[in-house]
Design an enzyme around this catalytic site. Structure first.
Site, PDB file in Angstrom:
ATOM      1  CE  LYS A  45      -5.863  -6.356  10.364  1.00  0.00           C
ATOM      2  NZ  LYS A  45      -6.963  -5.942   9.534  1.00  0.00           N
ATOM      3  CG  ASP A  86     -13.811  -9.675   8.428  1.00  0.00           C
ATOM      4  OD1 ASP A  86     -12.991  -9.903   9.341  1.00  0.00           O
ATOM      5  OD2 ASP A  86     -13.488  -9.151   7.337  1.00  0.00           O
ATOM      6  CE1 TYR A 135      -4.470  -1.059   0.293  1.00  0.00           C
ATOM      7  CE2 TYR A 135      -3.306  -2.978   1.115  1.00  0.00           C
ATOM      8  CZ  TYR A 135      -4.445  -2.407   0.596  1.00  0.00           C
ATOM      9  OH  TYR A 135      -5.555  -3.168   0.411  1.00  0.00           O
ATOM     10  CE1 TYR A 156      -8.614  -4.483   2.227  1.00  0.00           C
ATOM     11  CE2 TYR A 156      -8.540  -5.465   4.410  1.00  0.00           C
ATOM     12  CZ  TYR A 156      -7.952  -5.227   3.180  1.00  0.00           C
ATOM     13  OH  TYR A 156      -6.717  -5.747   2.909  1.00  0.00           O
TER      14      TYR A 156
END
Ligand SMILES: *Cc1c(COP(=O)(O)O)cnc(C)c1O
Length: 475
Positions: free
Chosen positions: A300, A271, A40, A171
């Site tokens: 995460k 999610d 990114y 996302y």
């Protein structure tokens, strides 16, 4: 292991860092510019400099850097560091596991950390979840759910259920499968010809943070009435659409979506790659809407920010749909499935939540962040502020693209003051480790406020913007 404690009014203990010579780090950076491709990151801006932050170590909420001293990691290193860097429990578990085995396969074999973690995850997960499938990262946690949901319908009497439904601004990762259900045009539009077809509904909150939950639900109703029996699953980020710019919605909207999905006979994929592990104030965001997901996707914070690791937790009903002859097998797996080091780290994370009072320490921190945000809201140039749990978002002007410069200008102003921010376009994101002390939280919020004031004052003067950070915008 201390996590709680009342505010004592002192400044945080800022760790001393060992400064490195500029000669050594500029050599590092030269090689980096010749050989590394960063995620990114707009490469021309990156190569043009100035030299980015060179991180030499990390502990708690602090990053040790070569030239910038200690910087407070305001976004937990892309939202993974839920317990702070090098959490003692995670470090100890990893050291112990290193002496046992690093990695072994999880097909045709099992090992203790993999089994124990599955048992512990199911014990804390929302009701109804009973089976754990391991993978490597957030995107694969979603891929597992998409593939398993599709195959489940195909071999259990509903082969017409092939459509996945997600929300604008969603996302869910960067693989082609997860991009197919992604809703951020800047990241996803180019790949349209490669993607499988999915239905995208209006998000519960628009890109200015305005509530449009009723519109979103009406669109879901319309879709389900029209073609509900072709929907495989609805995929949702609960309470916060992260990468969209920390857009937030109510538990009531989430519960309403879940009820409609169930009534339509479709599956619900939740999610929690970002929201899991305390981020929203409860261990899982799902709890706040009493969700019973068919798939819960975790990564995460799962490994406490230590290793790439993920789990997709599902129900016995889904699992049982794969019984039978070999053709019904779930032919899916990554080389590092069930990685024992990742399992050991995740077990340590669950120990920390069980024994260190992390959730109990959150309300006081959440309230303190809210108090600071209320002040920040008054600053010139701030359009609005939002908060859910220990996630704060400060929107500067219109949302704009990911390249929108305002957030980056604030980040550039914050760095010399001791805070490393990573905005999403015009949205300044605050997602520090849940173990942040009250002093550190005050330092983070005071510094952010000062940086916004400074950057906005500079912007009202005529200028040409020269970002000192690369233009980009991941999660
Ligand atoms: C970060 C994120 C992902 C993707 O995880 P990766 O580990 O980056 O592949 C998926 N969903 C959400 C909500 C995320 O925040």
């Amino acid at each position: 292991m201390t996590t709680g404690g009342a505010y004592d009014g002192a400044r945080p203990r800022v760790p001393a860092t060992e400064l490195r010579s500029h000669a050594v780090t500029s050599q590092l950076w030269d090689v980096d510019r010749q050989r590394v491709w960063h995620p990114y990151t707009g490469i021309d801006t990156w190569e043009a400099g100035p030299c980015p932050v060179v991180i030499t170590g990390a502990e708690g909420v602090w990053l040790h850097t070569a030239h910038d001293g200690a910087l407070l990691d305001a976004v937990g290193s892309w939202w993974v560091s839920a317990l702070g860097h090098r959490h003692p429990r995670v470090s100890a578990a990893l050291h112990a596991q290193l002496d046992q085995m690093h990695h072994v396969f999880f097909a045709g074999a099992l090992h203790e950390p993999g089994v124990l973690l599955a048992q512990r995850l199911v014990a804390v997960a929302p009701p109804g979840l009973a089976r754990v499938f391991y993978s490597d990262n957030g995107s694969t946690a979603l891929e597992v759910a998409l593939r398993a949901a599709f195959q489940f319908h195909a071999q259990n009497g509903a082969p017409a259920r092939q459509t996945f439904v997600s929300f604008q601004g969603a996302y869910h990762g960067d693989t082609i499968g997860t991009v197919s259900i992604g809703g951020i045009a800047r990241f996803h539009a180019l790949y349209q010809p490669l993607l499988f077809r999915s239905e995208q509904l209006p998000a519960p909150s628009d890109d200015q943070g305005n509530n449009q939950e009723a519109t979103s639900l009406a669109a879901l109703d319309e879709l389900l009435a029209r073609s509900g029996n072709t929907v495989a699953a609805v995929v949702v980020e609960p309470l916060i659409q992260g990468a969209a710019g920390m857009r937030m919605h109510s538990p009531a909207w989430l519960a309403a979506v879940a009820a409609r999905v169930k009534a339509a006979g479709a599956l619900l994929i939740v999610d929690e790659v970002f929201t899991g592990f305390g981020r929203t104030g409860t261990l899982f965001a799902s709890e706040q809407a009493e969700l019973r997901p068919d798939f819960l996707c975790l990564s995460k914070g799962l490994s406490g920010g230590s290793l790439p690791f993920a789990a997709t937790v599902t129900t016995d009903a889904i699992y049982d749909g794969f019984r039978g002859d070999a053709s019904r097998t779930f032919f899916y797996g990554h080389s590092y499935c069930g990685n024992p080091l990742g399992c050991a780290a995740a077990l340590a994370v669950l120990d920390a939540f069980a024994h260190d009072g992390i959730l109990e320490g959150l309300p006081i921190r959440i309230q303190r962040m809210a108090d600071h945000l209320a002040q920040i809201q008054e600053l010139p140039g701030v359009a609005c502020v939002r908060q859910t749990g220990l996630v704060g978002a400060i929107q500067l002007g219109a949302h704009g693209a990911y390249e929108a410069p305002d957030g980056w200008a604030v980040a550039a102003a914050a760095r010399p003051l001791g805070v490393l921010l990573r905005p999403l376009g015009n949205v300044v994101v605050l997602a520090p480790a849940l173990t942040i002390s009250m002093d550190e939280l005050d330092f983070l919020m005071d510094t952010t406020r000062a940086a916004i004031a400074q950057a906005m004052a500079a912007q009202s003067a005529p200028r040409s913007f020269d970002p000192s950070l690369p233009i980009d915008g991941h999660t």
